[in-house]
Design an enzyme around this catalytic site. Structure first.
Site, PDB file in Angstrom:
ATOM      1  N   ASP A  89     -23.987  20.622   4.245  1.00 35.92           N
ATOM      2  CA  ASP A  89     -23.973  19.692   5.359  1.00 35.92           C
ATOM      3  C   ASP A  89     -23.343  20.420   6.537  1.00 35.92           C
ATOM      4  O   ASP A  89     -22.298  21.067   6.396  1.00 35.92           O
ATOM      5  CB  ASP A  89     -23.204  18.406   5.044  1.00 35.92           C
ATOM      6  CG  ASP A  89     -23.646  17.296   5.990  1.00 35.92           C
ATOM      7  OD1 ASP A  89     -24.790  16.812   5.843  1.00 35.92           O
ATOM      8  OD2 ASP A  89     -22.894  16.947   6.914  1.00 35.92           O
ATOM      9  N   TYR A 146     -30.158  23.759  16.947  1.00 39.66           N
ATOM     10  CA  TYR A 146     -29.490  24.077  18.215  1.00 39.66           C
ATOM     11  C   TYR A 146     -29.406  25.576  18.488  1.00 39.66           C
ATOM     12  O   TYR A 146     -28.763  25.986  19.456  1.00 39.66           O
ATOM     13  CB  TYR A 146     -28.074  23.473  18.207  1.00 39.66           C
ATOM     14  CG  TYR A 146     -28.072  21.965  18.075  1.00 39.66           C
ATOM     15  CD1 TYR A 146     -28.087  21.144  19.204  1.00 39.66           C
ATOM     16  CD2 TYR A 146     -28.080  21.351  16.819  1.00 39.66           C
ATOM     17  CE1 TYR A 146     -28.105  19.760  19.088  1.00 39.66           C
ATOM     18  CE2 TYR A 146     -28.090  19.975  16.681  1.00 39.66           C
ATOM     19  CZ  TYR A 146     -28.103  19.184  17.820  1.00 39.66           C
ATOM     20  OH  TYR A 146     -28.131  17.811  17.694  1.00 39.66           O
ATOM     21  N   HIS A 196     -21.981  30.278  10.343  1.00 34.05           N
ATOM     22  CA  HIS A 196     -21.167  29.317   9.591  1.00 34.05           C
ATOM     23  C   HIS A 196     -21.657  29.217   8.142  1.00 34.05           C
ATOM     24  O   HIS A 196     -20.872  29.193   7.206  1.00 34.05           O
ATOM     25  CB  HIS A 196     -21.254  27.963  10.306  1.00 34.05           C
ATOM     26  CG  HIS A 196     -22.651  27.548  10.696  1.00 34.05           C
ATOM     27  ND1 HIS A 196     -23.499  28.373  11.390  1.00 34.05           N
ATOM     28  CD2 HIS A 196     -23.362  26.418  10.452  1.00 34.05           C
ATOM     29  CE1 HIS A 196     -24.664  27.760  11.572  1.00 34.05           C
ATOM     30  NE2 HIS A 196     -24.604  26.577  11.007  1.00 34.05           N
ATOM     31  N   ARG A 197     -22.978  29.230   7.976  1.00 29.48           N
ATOM     32  CA  ARG A 197     -23.575  29.124   6.629  1.00 29.48           C
ATOM     33  C   ARG A 197     -23.245  30.375   5.811  1.00 29.48           C
ATOM     34  O   ARG A 197     -22.898  30.283   4.633  1.00 29.48           O
ATOM     35  CB  ARG A 197     -25.097  28.939   6.817  1.00 29.48           C
ATOM     36  CG  ARG A 197     -25.898  28.671   5.573  1.00 29.48           C
ATOM     37  CD  ARG A 197     -27.223  28.006   5.924  1.00 29.48           C
ATOM     38  NE  ARG A 197     -26.995  26.692   6.483  1.00 29.48           N
ATOM     39  CZ  ARG A 197     -27.193  26.366   7.768  1.00 29.48           C
ATOM     40  NH1 ARG A 197     -27.712  27.234   8.620  1.00 29.48           N
ATOM     41  NH2 ARG A 197     -26.902  25.150   8.202  1.00 29.48           N
TER      42      ARG A 197
HETATM   43  P1  ITT Z   1     -30.561  18.189   4.602  1.00 27.87           P
HETATM   44  O1  ITT Z   1     -29.554  17.070   4.767  1.00 27.87           O
HETATM   45  O2  ITT Z   1     -31.780  17.782   3.854  1.00 27.87           O
HETATM   46  O3  ITT Z   1     -29.926  19.442   4.054  1.00 27.87           O
HETATM   47  P2  ITT Z   1     -30.585  18.100   7.516  1.00 27.87           P
HETATM   48  O4  ITT Z   1     -31.286  18.895   8.569  1.00 27.87           O
HETATM   49  O5  ITT Z   1     -30.672  16.596   7.608  1.00 27.87           O
HETATM   50  O6  ITT Z   1     -31.084  18.607   6.078  1.00 27.87           O
HETATM   51  P3  ITT Z   1     -27.726  17.967   8.033  1.00 27.87           P
HETATM   52  O7  ITT Z   1     -27.644  16.513   7.802  1.00 27.87           O
HETATM   53  O8  ITT Z   1     -26.657  18.855   7.441  1.00 27.87           O
HETATM   54  O9  ITT Z   1     -29.087  18.557   7.486  1.00 27.87           O
HETATM   55  O10 ITT Z   1     -27.821  18.212   9.602  1.00 27.87           O
HETATM   56  C1  ITT Z   1     -27.562  19.445  10.118  1.00 27.87           C
HETATM   57  C2  ITT Z   1     -28.123  19.550  11.539  1.00 27.87           C
HETATM   58  O11 ITT Z   1     -27.216  20.374  12.295  1.00 27.87           O
HETATM   59  C3  ITT Z   1     -29.456  20.259  11.541  1.00 27.87           C
HETATM   60  O12 ITT Z   1     -30.534  19.371  11.459  1.00 27.87           O
HETATM   61  C4  ITT Z   1     -29.396  21.019  12.865  1.00 27.87           C
HETATM   62  O13 ITT Z   1     -29.774  20.178  13.919  1.00 27.87           O
HETATM   63  C5  ITT Z   1     -27.924  21.333  13.008  1.00 27.87           C
HETATM   64  N1  ITT Z   1     -27.632  22.676  12.441  1.00 27.87           N
HETATM   65  C6  ITT Z   1     -26.959  22.966  11.281  1.00 27.87           C
HETATM   66  N2  ITT Z   1     -26.930  24.297  11.064  1.00 27.87           N
HETATM   67  C7  ITT Z   1     -27.583  24.855  12.090  1.00 27.87           C
HETATM   68  C8  ITT Z   1     -27.911  26.184  12.427  1.00 27.87           C
HETATM   69  O14 ITT Z   1     -27.593  27.211  11.638  1.00 27.87           O
HETATM   70  N3  ITT Z   1     -28.590  26.398  13.557  1.00 27.87           N
HETATM   71  C9  ITT Z   1     -28.959  25.386  14.353  1.00 27.87           C
HETATM   72  N4  ITT Z   1     -28.718  24.095  14.107  1.00 27.87           N
HETATM   73  C10 ITT Z   1     -28.033  23.827  12.973  1.00 27.87           C
END
Ligand code: ITT
Length: 192
Positions: free
Chosen positions: A72, A150, A174-175
């Site tokens: 998340d 983003y 971050h990941r």
């Molecule tokens: P899952 O819950 O199915 O894993 P999701 O896209 O809904 O997929 P999140 O609820 O964790 O995931 O939302 C994370 C959001 O934050 C994602 O949709 C992007 O908009 C943003 N985000 C996270 N990591 C990012 C990254 O490495 N680069 C750009 N945007 C990122």
């Protein structure tokens, strides 16, 4: 023995790709929840990254009964009191998040921001959380076509994450930081 296979609780193909790029060279195969046959759509109603990560990981673990990770993550902008944070995926319709953020920040000169990623690991015995952050700033315009979300408006070292190759992004993201901690945890666990 070191775990060599994880199921990832996600429906986000870009997250899955990045996690694979980082873990497969370390000998860990990542199967998507879809490939594992886990047909679940948990409600992400937590108020922190860790809460939402465990909601997703636990739901998929219950379906597959094998080691699971969930990611998340989101963007936290200082001048917006940390928003959109856990609401990053819901901030705007997909593909419009960058334009909306640039518009919301058009009169704001303080641009500092960070991405946060919380990985939850669940194997039926242990539950662990690993967090990573990537500090940077919000650009004045969207640049680059790589990555997702983003990335086109998040700058680090003079480039946006969308202008970086995936290898470059995976060195600083971050990941990647959270997954490095996951790998260290799995290595330590193997010895126990
Ligand atoms: P899952 O819950 O199915 O894993 P999701 O896209 O809904 O997929 P999140 O609820 O964790 O995931 O939302 C994370 C959001 O934050 C994602 O949709 C992007 O908009 C943003 N985000 C996270 N990591 C990012 C990254 O490495 N680069 C750009 N945007 C990122």
């Amino acid at each position: 023995m070191m775990i060599d296979r994880l199921v990832m609780a996600t429906n986000n193909k870009n997250k899955l790709r990045e996690v694979r790029e980082i873990l497969s060279p370390l000998g860990i195969e990542v199967i998507s929840q879809q490939e594992a046959g886990a047909d679940v759509q948990p409600v992400e109603n937590g108020t922190t990254f860790a809460e939402n990560a465990i909601i997703k990981a636990q739901a998929v673990y219950n379906a597959v009964k094998a080691p699971v990770i969930a990611d998340d993550s989101g963007l936290c902008v200082d001048a917006l009191d940390g928003r959109p944070s856990v609401y990053s995926a819901r901030y705007a319709p997909e593909g419009q998040e960058c334009a909306k953020l640039l518009d919301e920040m058009k009169d704001i000169s303080e641009r500092s921001a960070y991405f946060e990623c919380c990985i939850a690991f669940v194997d039926g015995i242990n539950t662990e959380f690993m967090t990573g952050r990537c500090y940077g700033s919000i650009s004045r315009e969207a640049k680059g076509t790589n990555g997702f979300g983003y990335d086109p408006v998040f700058e680090r070292d003079g480039k946006t994450l969308a202008e970086m190759t995936s290898n470059e992004k995976n060195r600083i993201s971050h990941r990647a930081e959270a997954l490095k901690k996951l790998y260290e945890y799995l290595e330590k666990k193997k010895g126990e």
